[in-house]
Design an enzyme around this catalytic site. Sequence first.
Site, mmCIF file in Angstrom:
data_model
loop_
_atom_site.group_PDB
_atom_site.id
_atom_site.type_symbol
_atom_site.label_atom_id
_atom_site.label_comp_id
_atom_site.label_asym_id
_atom_site.label_seq_id
_atom_site.Cartn_x
_atom_site.Cartn_y
_atom_site.Cartn_z
ATOM 1 C CG HIS A 228 -0.237 -0.069 2.526
ATOM 2 N ND1 HIS A 228 0.287 1.029 3.175
ATOM 3 C CD2 HIS A 228 0.025 -1.128 3.331
ATOM 4 C CE1 HIS A 228 0.825 0.661 4.312
ATOM 5 N NE2 HIS A 228 0.693 -0.646 4.443
ATOM 6 C CG ASP A 229 -0.344 4.240 1.353
ATOM 7 O OD1 ASP A 229 -1.229 4.963 0.874
ATOM 8 O OD2 ASP A 229 -0.528 3.519 2.357
ATOM 9 N N GLY B 52 4.856 -1.495 2.385
ATOM 10 C CA GLY B 52 4.162 -0.242 2.150
ATOM 11 C C GLY B 52 5.092 0.947 2.036
#
Length: 265
Positions: free
Chosen positions: A124-125, A142
């Site tokens: 994520h991100d 992430g």
Amino acid sequence: MSIHPTAIIAAGAQIPASCTVGPYCTIGPNVILGEDCELVSHVVLGGGDDGHLTLGRNNRVFSFACLGIAPQDLKYADEPTRLEIGDNNSIREYVTISRGTKGGGGVTKVGNDCLIMAYTHIGHDSSIGNGCILANSATLAGHVTVEDYAVVGALCPVHQFCRIGKYSYIGGGTTITQNVLPYSLTSIERNNHAYGLNKVGLERKGFTPQQLKELRTAYRTLLASKLNISDALTAIRETIATGAAGEHVAYLADFIAHSERGIIK
């Protein structure tokens, strides 16, 4: 539009007529595909009502890839977040790319012209630039940034918040816990070593005591003597010529002689 009858497409998904959706694909309601995309089969896009995914044009996504799925973050509370993917990417089998989190900006990004090989995970991100190659089982935590034209080798874990500089190359099996310099070749030390004969395995395959003795002698010459590889090969071939060693030692000698990349010794 070519959509296989087994595909499941939620109301609201936007799929141009130039796209191909293969068998058993699942597309969420907040997914937007660009022109000329192909989903080979069993592809999951969007991952539910909260999964917003934009896929650019001319992307090919192979079987069992899951894109825009919920982030692997205990703080995630089903808030709507995004995954944005550019154009001309090849995303291979079993790739997983998580969408963003509220605390990380809410979006995961992949640029254009990337090759993302099988079993790669993009957390994520994270942000992947243009022209990048992520080899098989590259694992990005992430908040990882991969700049343009960087290569992440196979089986490389990358720690969260690390930055991989543009045009860098990370050798396979390298664990990344700090930023990688742009233009660099970064790799773990490769102190591989041959520890001798695979005696138990060969016995289980029916090698005779005589064959094991011949191979043990050859390996002792190759690994334990002070001879270089060329001289060791000559000595091994002398045992073959005199009849002291048989077919398996002959195969070993031929293997050494034809190893253009060298051997692990």
